[in-house]
Design an enzyme around this catalytic site. Sequence first.
Site, mmCIF file in Angstrom:
data_model
loop_
_atom_site.group_PDB
_atom_site.id
_atom_site.type_symbol
_atom_site.label_atom_id
_atom_site.label_comp_id
_atom_site.label_asym_id
_atom_site.label_seq_id
_atom_site.Cartn_x
_atom_site.Cartn_y
_atom_site.Cartn_z
ATOM 1 N N ASP A 10 -12.506 -6.225 -3.801
ATOM 2 C CA ASP A 10 -11.750 -5.636 -2.704
ATOM 3 C C ASP A 10 -12.508 -6.029 -1.422
ATOM 4 O OD1 ASP A 10 -10.040 -3.533 -1.400
ATOM 5 O OD2 ASP A 10 -12.017 -2.675 -1.055
ATOM 6 N N ASP A 12 -12.035 -4.495 2.374
ATOM 7 C CA ASP A 12 -12.406 -3.374 3.250
ATOM 8 C C ASP A 12 -13.172 -2.314 2.464
ATOM 9 O OD1 ASP A 12 -10.915 -4.430 5.453
ATOM 10 O OD2 ASP A 12 -9.087 -3.590 4.615
ATOM 11 N N GLY A 47 -6.937 1.178 0.439
ATOM 12 C CA GLY A 47 -6.271 0.293 -0.529
ATOM 13 C C GLY A 47 -4.763 0.246 -0.418
ATOM 14 N N ARG A 50 -0.351 -1.017 5.117
ATOM 15 C CA ARG A 50 -0.310 -0.467 6.487
ATOM 16 C C ARG A 50 0.829 0.544 6.655
ATOM 17 N NH1 ARG A 50 0.180 -5.161 10.543
ATOM 18 N NH2 ARG A 50 -1.522 -5.845 9.184
ATOM 19 N N SER A 117 -5.002 -6.096 2.505
ATOM 20 C CA SER A 117 -4.939 -6.318 3.956
ATOM 21 C C SER A 117 -4.332 -7.657 4.359
ATOM 22 C CB SER A 117 -6.342 -6.223 4.550
ATOM 23 O OG SER A 117 -6.302 -6.518 5.927
ATOM 24 N N ASN A 119 -4.878 -8.719 7.228
ATOM 25 C CA ASN A 119 -5.894 -9.255 8.136
ATOM 26 C C ASN A 119 -7.031 -9.960 7.395
ATOM 27 O OD1 ASN A 119 -5.067 -8.382 10.902
ATOM 28 N ND2 ASN A 119 -5.082 -6.367 9.929
ATOM 29 N N ASP A 171 -13.525 0.219 -3.714
ATOM 30 C CA ASP A 171 -14.000 1.455 -3.069
ATOM 31 C C ASP A 171 -12.878 2.494 -2.963
ATOM 32 O OD1 ASP A 171 -12.485 0.137 -1.009
ATOM 33 O OD2 ASP A 171 -13.422 1.503 0.422
HETATM 34 P P1 B16 Z 1 -3.914 -4.214 7.034
HETATM 35 P P2 B16 Z 1 -8.498 -3.406 0.955
HETATM 36 C C1 B16 Z 1 -6.730 -2.289 2.592
HETATM 37 O O1 B16 Z 1 -7.705 -3.253 2.345
HETATM 38 C C2 B16 Z 1 -7.347 -1.087 3.257
HETATM 39 O O2 B16 Z 1 -8.215 -0.393 2.365
HETATM 40 C C3 B16 Z 1 -6.262 -0.127 3.683
HETATM 41 O O3 B16 Z 1 -6.840 0.974 4.355
HETATM 42 C C4 B16 Z 1 -5.280 -0.853 4.603
HETATM 43 O O4 B16 Z 1 -4.205 0.013 4.969
HETATM 44 C C5 B16 Z 1 -4.721 -2.084 3.868
HETATM 45 O O5 B16 Z 1 -5.802 -2.918 3.477
HETATM 46 C C6 B16 Z 1 -3.783 -2.887 4.753
HETATM 47 O O6 B16 Z 1 -4.541 -3.440 5.794
HETATM 48 O O7 B16 Z 1 -3.307 -3.205 7.950
HETATM 49 O O8 B16 Z 1 -5.110 -4.923 7.633
HETATM 50 O O9 B16 Z 1 -2.898 -5.198 6.486
HETATM 51 O O10 B16 Z 1 -9.333 -2.174 0.839
HETATM 52 O O11 B16 Z 1 -7.433 -3.566 -0.128
HETATM 53 O O12 B16 Z 1 -9.315 -4.645 1.163
HETATM 54 MG MG MG Z 2 -11.132 -1.111 0.093
#
Ligand code: B16
Ligand code: MG
Length: 213
Positions: A10, A12, A47, A50, A117, A119, A171
């Site tokens: 993962d 974030d 996880g 958005r 994400s 991003n 996480d």
């Molecule tokens: P974004 P991961 C997730 O990343 C985040 O934990 C989660 O809080 C967020 O809403 C999701 O990505 C979408 O992110 O807005 O940047 O597209 O933990 O799966 O790496």
């Molecule tokens: Mg995460």
Amino acid sequence: MLKYKGILFDLDGVICSTDEYHYLAWKALADRLGIPFDRERNNLLRGVSRMQSLEIVLQKADKTYTEEQKAAFAEEKNALYRQYLSQMSPRDLDEDVKNTLRTLRDEGIKLAIGSSSKNTPFILERIGLDRFFDAVADGNCITHSKPHPEVFLKAAEMLLLDPHDCLVVEDARAGVQSALAGGFDCAAIGDAKDDPRAAYHLTRLSDLLRCVR
Ligand code: B16
Ligand code: MG
């Protein structure tokens, strides 16, 4: 003898502390709208996508919003989040994370990202890991975010590995669920560390080195 041929990370909250920036950006939006939001509530967003995160934030609102307003809120949060991301550099990659990734790669284990994400490419570029991983599956290539297993199944497929040969590092409780649903073993860290469904419980990423040998 190594227990796994691949490790799916993962992003974030595992590879980097961008989970804190997600919190700060959601908190700023919630405060502006007068919606109660704290770190405990923020853990529910780990996880998940958005728009699903926004829905969870808005559950505490005392009014309803149109789809157009919701799209604008998600955009507002993401713009603030990306301001934080744009200030990141390779110095934001923790030494323990950096050394663990290098050691695993040197041992011949395939390494991939499995993140909800959108991003992800920007974050990997900011922290200097844009060419490091053997595969990247992220929010841009999935239709179901965690706890659905799609992102990890896609990452394993990109590595040409079977889920049983891969370990997921997460996480988020939603991420642990996603790993198990896909048939993967899971190592949990951070907020999910004590999740009883995980096969391994990590205090720091380098604890992983003991789990794979
Ligand atoms: P974004 P991961 C997730 O990343 C985040 O934990 C989660 O809080 C967020 O809403 C999701 O990505 C979408 O992110 O807005 O940047 O597209 O933990 O799966 O790496
Ligand atoms: Mg995460």
